[in-house]
Motif scaffolding. Structure first.
Motif, short mmCIF file in Angstrom:
data_model
loop_
_atom_site.label_atom_id
_atom_site.label_comp_id
_atom_site.label_asym_id
_atom_site.label_seq_id
_atom_site.Cartn_x
_atom_site.Cartn_y
_atom_site.Cartn_z
N ASP A 83 2.27 3.61 -0.81
CA ASP A 83 2.59 2.18 -0.77
C ASP A 83 3.56 1.83 0.34
N LEU A 84 3.75 2.74 1.31
CA LEU A 84 4.64 2.48 2.45
C LEU A 84 3.78 2.20 3.68
N PRO A 85 3.36 0.97 3.87
CA PRO A 85 2.35 0.67 4.90
C PRO A 85 2.84 0.84 6.33
N MET A 86 4.17 0.80 6.56
CA MET A 86 4.70 0.87 7.92
C MET A 86 5.09 2.29 8.33
N LEU A 87 4.92 3.25 7.43
CA LEU A 87 5.42 4.61 7.67
C LEU A 87 4.67 5.28 8.82
N GLN A 88 5.44 5.77 9.81
CA GLN A 88 4.87 6.45 10.96
C GLN A 88 5.30 7.91 11.06
N ALA A 89 6.48 8.24 10.53
CA ALA A 89 6.99 9.61 10.60
C ALA A 89 7.54 10.01 9.24
N LEU A 90 7.04 11.11 8.70
CA LEU A 90 7.50 11.61 7.40
C LEU A 90 7.78 13.10 7.53
N TYR A 91 9.04 13.47 7.37
CA TYR A 91 9.47 14.87 7.48
C TYR A 91 10.11 15.29 6.17
N LEU A 92 9.40 16.15 5.44
CA LEU A 92 9.88 16.66 4.15
C LEU A 92 9.97 18.18 4.17
N ASP A 93 10.00 18.78 5.34
CA ASP A 93 9.93 20.23 5.47
C ASP A 93 11.25 20.91 5.10
N SER A 94 11.13 22.21 4.86
CA SER A 94 12.28 23.09 4.65
C SER A 94 13.11 22.68 3.45
N SER A 95 12.44 22.51 2.33
CA SER A 95 13.12 22.25 1.06
C SER A 95 12.46 23.11 -0.02
N ALA A 96 12.39 22.61 -1.23
CA ALA A 96 11.78 23.37 -2.33
C ALA A 96 10.80 22.49 -3.10
N LEU A 97 10.10 21.61 -2.38
CA LEU A 97 9.10 20.75 -3.02
C LEU A 97 7.92 21.59 -3.51
N ALA A 98 7.33 21.19 -4.61
CA ALA A 98 6.27 21.99 -5.23
C ALA A 98 5.14 21.08 -5.71
N TYR A 99 4.18 21.72 -6.37
CA TYR A 99 3.01 21.06 -6.96
C TYR A 99 2.02 20.60 -5.87
N ASN A 100 0.95 19.94 -6.29
CA ASN A 100 -0.10 19.51 -5.37
C ASN A 100 0.35 18.34 -4.51
N ILE A 101 -0.28 18.22 -3.34
CA ILE A 101 -0.11 17.02 -2.52
C ILE A 101 -1.02 15.95 -3.11
N PRO A 102 -0.50 14.80 -3.54
CA PRO A 102 -1.35 13.78 -4.16
C PRO A 102 -2.46 13.33 -3.21
N PRO A 103 -3.74 13.29 -3.65
CA PRO A 103 -4.83 12.87 -2.77
C PRO A 103 -4.62 11.50 -2.14
N ALA A 104 -4.02 10.57 -2.90
CA ALA A 104 -3.78 9.22 -2.37
C ALA A 104 -2.79 9.22 -1.22
N PHE A 105 -2.02 10.30 -1.11
CA PHE A 105 -1.04 10.43 -0.03
C PHE A 105 -1.71 10.34 1.33
N TRP A 106 -2.96 10.80 1.41
CA TRP A 106 -3.67 10.83 2.69
C TRP A 106 -4.19 9.45 3.10
N SER A 107 -3.89 8.41 2.32
CA SER A 107 -4.32 7.06 2.68
C SER A 107 -3.36 6.38 3.64
N LEU A 108 -2.31 7.09 4.06
CA LEU A 108 -1.34 6.54 5.01
C LEU A 108 -1.95 6.56 6.41
N LYS A 109 -2.79 5.58 6.69
CA LYS A 109 -3.58 5.59 7.91
C LYS A 109 -2.77 5.33 9.17
N GLY A 110 -1.54 4.81 9.03
CA GLY A 110 -0.70 4.56 10.20
C GLY A 110 0.25 5.70 10.52
#
Length: 256
Positions: free
Chosen positions: A79-106
């Motif tokens: 739901d973040l339509p303006m998002l251009q850069a997302l950096y979540l690396d080098s932490s301890a995030l787990a579980y599946n990547i939500p399929p809807a996440f790939w709808s960030l077309k920008g």
């Protein structure tokens, strides 16, 4: 991080990177409706990523790398339509990547590397038509590489290394016409290296080592500049002498 930051409602950018901040990300950040950049890279912040960040509809850059974040990637990031850069690396995030996440077309830059993400890569990854850099390395991803990835014609950098991916290298990767960097090393990939990848004229770096690949290594196009280090520790590769592998026989598989 102090919860009072949520009172600074006129903030456009907030850079708290490379400090010694502890605690969790305050949910009050969701009040900063004008915020376009949040950078808290390189701190000691724990806990989950709050869903309140999804209220930040003007957010263009969300940089949370190199902390101690846990839990899952919020589904509401779609739901973040303006998002251009997302950096979540080098932490301890787990579980599946939500399929809807790939709808960030920008989205242009996405780094989820060095976490504990699991599950298969959804075919919807092919929806990210503007993506330039995609780093999913050093996770626990499994299954096949989606053929739809071949539709990412703006993609310049792709790293899927250090996962549990299996199956073939998609022949559709020949359509990644902007690709400069490709790292598929340390997976369980099998089959041949598609000869059609010789068409990737901008490819400068390739690593498919430590897989289960077999057959002839392509030698045309960018492959003429690669060394044996790109291909070591596979099952049964053969090819030109400068790759330091055995010569191919006439019945060796040559193309996809």
């Amino acid at each position: 991080m102090p919860t009072g930051i949520g009172n600074l409602t006129n903030l456009i950018g907030l850079d708290l990177s490379v400090n010694h901040l502890t605690g969790s990300i305050p949910t009050t950040l969701g009040r900063l409706q004008k915020l376009q950049l949040l950078d808290i890279v390189g701190n000691r912040i724990r806990g989950s990523i709050p869903n309140s960040l999804c209220y930040l509809k003007n957010m263009a850059g969300l940089l949370l790398s190199s902390n101690k974040l846990s839990g899952s990637i919020p589904r509401c990031f779609e739901d973040l339509p303006m998002l251009q850069a997302l950096y979540l690396d080098s932490s301890a995030l787990a579980y599946n990547i939500p399929p809807a996440f790939w709808s960030l077309k920008g989205l242009l830059y996405l780094n989820l590397s060095s976490n504990f993400l699991t599950g298969n890569l959804a075919p919807e990854v092919g929806n990210m038509k503007s993506i330039i850099q995609l780093d999913l390395s050093k996770n626990l991803l499994s299954g096949y590489i989606p053929r739809k990835m071949g539709e990412l014609q703006t993609l310049a950098m792709l790293s899927l290394s250090h996962n549990r991916l299996q199956g073939p290298i998609p022949v559709e990767f020949a359509h990644l016409v902007s690709l400069e960097f490709l790292d598929l090393s340390q997976n369980n990939l099998s089959g041949i290296i598609p000869k059609s990848l010789e068409a990737l004229i901008y490819l400068r770096f390739l690593n498919v080592s430590l897989n289960k690949l077999r057959g002839e290594i392509p030698n045309g196009g960018p492959f003429s500049n690669f060394t044996d280090e790109s291909f070591i520790f596979n099952e049964a590769l053969c090819g030109a002498p400068h790759f330091q592998v055995i010569a191919c026989h006439k019945n060796t598989p040559r193309r996809a």
